[in-house]
Design a protein around this motif. Sequence first.
Motif, PDB file in Angstrom:
ATOM      1  N   GLY A  54       0.799  -1.225   0.082  1.00  0.00           N
ATOM      2  CA  GLY A  54      -0.035   0.177  -0.212  1.00  0.00           C
ATOM      3  C   GLY A  54       0.997   1.282   0.072  1.00  0.00           C
ATOM      4  N   VAL A  55       2.085   1.332  -0.701  1.00  0.00           N
ATOM      5  CA  VAL A  55       2.667   2.494  -0.743  1.00  0.00           C
ATOM      6  C   VAL A  55       3.102   2.766  -2.250  1.00  0.00           C
ATOM      7  CG1 VAL A  55       4.110   1.621   1.282  1.00  0.00           C
ATOM      8  CG2 VAL A  55       4.889   1.038  -0.951  1.00  0.00           C
ATOM      9  N   ASN A  56       3.464   4.062  -2.265  1.00  0.00           N
ATOM     10  CA  ASN A  56       3.962   4.634  -3.593  1.00  0.00           C
ATOM     11  C   ASN A  56       4.886   3.955  -4.274  1.00  0.00           C
ATOM     12  OD1 ASN A  56       4.726   6.343  -5.698  1.00  0.00           O
ATOM     13  ND2 ASN A  56       4.271   8.123  -4.561  1.00  0.00           N
ATOM     14  N   SER A  57       4.783   3.201  -5.377  1.00  0.00           N
ATOM     15  CA  SER A  57       5.732   2.532  -6.018  1.00  0.00           C
ATOM     16  C   SER A  57       6.937   3.409  -6.441  1.00  0.00           C
ATOM     17  CB  SER A  57       5.066   1.845  -7.366  1.00  0.00           C
ATOM     18  OG  SER A  57       4.989   2.969  -8.280  1.00  0.00           O
ATOM     19  N   THR A  58       6.932   4.636  -6.772  1.00  0.00           N
ATOM     20  CA  THR A  58       8.178   5.521  -6.957  1.00  0.00           C
ATOM     21  C   THR A  58       8.945   5.748  -5.860  1.00  0.00           C
ATOM     22  OG1 THR A  58       6.845   6.612  -8.866  1.00  0.00           O
ATOM     23  CG2 THR A  58       8.641   7.788  -8.005  1.00  0.00           C
ATOM     24  N   TRP A  59       8.313   5.841  -4.644  1.00  0.00           N
ATOM     25  CA  TRP A  59       9.076   5.956  -3.442  1.00  0.00           C
ATOM     26  C   TRP A  59       9.776   4.665  -3.245  1.00  0.00           C
ATOM     27  CZ3 TRP A  59       8.443   3.021   0.991  1.00  0.00           C
ATOM     28  CH2 TRP A  59       9.436   3.500   1.979  1.00  0.00           C
ATOM     29  N   LEU A  60       9.038   3.701  -3.518  1.00  0.00           N
ATOM     30  CA  LEU A  60       9.750   2.444  -3.115  1.00  0.00           C
ATOM     31  C   LEU A  60      11.055   1.994  -3.953  1.00  0.00           C
ATOM     32  CD1 LEU A  60       9.360  -0.104  -1.291  1.00  0.00           C
ATOM     33  CD2 LEU A  60       8.229  -1.481  -3.072  1.00  0.00           C
ATOM     34  N   ALA A  61      10.821   2.513  -5.131  1.00  0.00           N
ATOM     35  CA  ALA A  61      11.815   2.265  -6.304  1.00  0.00           C
ATOM     36  C   ALA A  61      13.141   3.099  -5.911  1.00  0.00           C
ATOM     37  CB  ALA A  61      11.258   2.096  -7.735  1.00  0.00           C
ATOM     38  N   SER A  62      12.815   4.366  -5.852  1.00  0.00           N
ATOM     39  CA  SER A  62      13.939   5.203  -5.996  1.00  0.00           C
ATOM     40  C   SER A  62      14.198   6.248  -4.701  1.00  0.00           C
ATOM     41  CB  SER A  62      13.568   6.131  -7.070  1.00  0.00           C
ATOM     42  OG  SER A  62      12.469   7.032  -6.940  1.00  0.00           O
ATOM     43  N   GLY A  63      13.151   6.155  -4.085  1.00  0.00           N
ATOM     44  CA  GLY A  63      13.140   6.886  -2.580  1.00  0.00           C
ATOM     45  C   GLY A  63      12.523   8.434  -2.877  1.00  0.00           C
ATOM     46  N   GLU A  64      12.019   8.720  -4.142  1.00  0.00           N
ATOM     47  CA  GLU A  64      11.635   9.926  -4.458  1.00  0.00           C
ATOM     48  C   GLU A  64      10.171  10.098  -3.951  1.00  0.00           C
ATOM     49  OE1 GLU A  64      14.726  10.640  -8.199  1.00  0.00           O
ATOM     50  OE2 GLU A  64      12.623  10.530  -8.520  1.00  0.00           O
ATOM     51  N   GLY A  65       9.565  11.444  -3.473  1.00  0.00           N
ATOM     52  CA  GLY A  65       8.392  11.481  -3.376  1.00  0.00           C
ATOM     53  C   GLY A  65       7.849  11.011  -1.982  1.00  0.00           C
ATOM     54  N   GLU A  66       6.609  10.953  -1.923  1.00  0.00           N
ATOM     55  CA  GLU A  66       6.242  10.596  -0.614  1.00  0.00           C
ATOM     56  C   GLU A  66       5.887   9.003  -0.346  1.00  0.00           C
ATOM     57  OE1 GLU A  66       5.553  12.632   2.061  1.00  0.00           O
ATOM     58  OE2 GLU A  66       6.171  14.053   0.959  1.00  0.00           O
ATOM     59  N   MET A  67       6.035   8.603   0.685  1.00  0.00           N
ATOM     60  CA  MET A  67       5.983   6.937   0.739  1.00  0.00           C
ATOM     61  C   MET A  67       4.521   6.503   0.270  1.00  0.00           C
ATOM     62  SD  MET A  67       6.231   4.575   4.480  1.00  0.00           S
ATOM     63  CE  MET A  67       6.067   2.833   4.334  1.00  0.00           C
ATOM     64  N   HIS A  68       3.486   7.399   0.924  1.00  0.00           N
ATOM     65  CA  HIS A  68       1.945   7.193   0.507  1.00  0.00           C
ATOM     66  C   HIS A  68       1.614   8.401  -0.233  1.00  0.00           C
ATOM     67  CE1 HIS A  68       1.403   3.803   3.415  1.00  0.00           C
ATOM     68  NE2 HIS A  68       2.240   4.552   4.316  1.00  0.00           N
ATOM     69  N   SER A  69       1.187   8.111  -1.423  1.00  0.00           N
ATOM     70  CA  SER A  69       0.401   8.908  -2.311  1.00  0.00           C
ATOM     71  C   SER A  69      -0.950   9.179  -1.786  1.00  0.00           C
ATOM     72  CB  SER A  69       0.561   8.577  -3.673  1.00  0.00           C
ATOM     73  OG  SER A  69      -0.506   7.527  -3.923  1.00  0.00           O
ATOM     74  N   PRO A  70      -1.605  10.357  -2.235  1.00  0.00           N
ATOM     75  CA  PRO A  70      -3.085  10.614  -1.924  1.00  0.00           C
ATOM     76  C   PRO A  70      -3.743   9.325  -2.182  1.00  0.00           C
ATOM     77  CG  PRO A  70      -2.165  12.624  -2.653  1.00  0.00           C
ATOM     78  CD  PRO A  70      -1.142  11.547  -2.904  1.00  0.00           C
ATOM     79  N   GLU A  71      -3.666   8.822  -3.525  1.00  0.00           N
ATOM     80  CA  GLU A  71      -4.630   7.396  -3.607  1.00  0.00           C
ATOM     81  C   GLU A  71      -3.973   6.310  -3.157  1.00  0.00           C
ATOM     82  OE1 GLU A  71      -3.984  10.406  -6.940  1.00  0.00           O
ATOM     83  OE2 GLU A  71      -2.439   9.368  -5.698  1.00  0.00           O
TER      84      GLU A  71
END
Length: 259
Positions: A54-71
């Motif tokens: 249930g986390v942001n895939s961009t954050w998981l892959a690269s560390g960029e952005g938020e762990m949890h997106s609004p969606e």
Amino acid sequence: MNLSERIKLARKKAGLTQSGLAESVGIAQTAISQLESGKTLRSSYLIQIAQACGVNSTWLASGEGEMHSPEDFSASLSGVLQEMLRGEHEDDAALNNALRERLEEVRSASRLASAGTLLTEEIPYLVELEDPHDPSKTVVEVSVKLHLDLNDEILSKQEVLPQNVVAVAISGNSMIPVLQDGGTVVAHLLETQVVDGRMYVIDHGGQIRVKALYRLPGGGVRMKSYNAYEHPDETYTVREMEDASIRVMGRVFWGASFY
């Protein structure tokens, strides 16, 4: 925070074991283990791992952005509602309390992850369960369902291992103003030798208690409540402790309501 740390953090915040995450993604548990240990530095299943946690895939892959997106956050809250509604609760108040606690866990996971929090360990709670041999009594057991996420740094500073640590929910007003009703303390199970004035978790005949302890001649103890007006000191000899099934379980080294 590198990939292995992000995967471990996401999995723990989702309440999944390595095998549980692997099953959700459809890969071997060893693949998750190698990712979390840093032995594997990439994976073609990162999107599926992110979805399972249930986390942001961009954050998981690269560390960029938020762990949890609004969606992700909305989906997580929806999942929490379904999870709680499927649970067994005695009344609406119990359901509401459990729901509020779970929602706060989700909010905290989002806030802390975005701030770059340290990894956490799952510390099990001690709970009072019905004695299988006598329904009129209770026994103190380690919960297999309830846990507290505690920063690794706290454990490291205390030089304690997570497998030797338990959490206890405070109930009642006997230890105010130091401990509030509803707070939480964490105790080290390998420290049972009483040091005067220290706080300990006690199994008192199947009831969980948290008290400041003092040694008495002959091996007995004095239990001190900080709210002494309503809860006067209690003294027990060794024989009385045996008769009352009093067992010192561990020294308190952290608490949510006084540290």
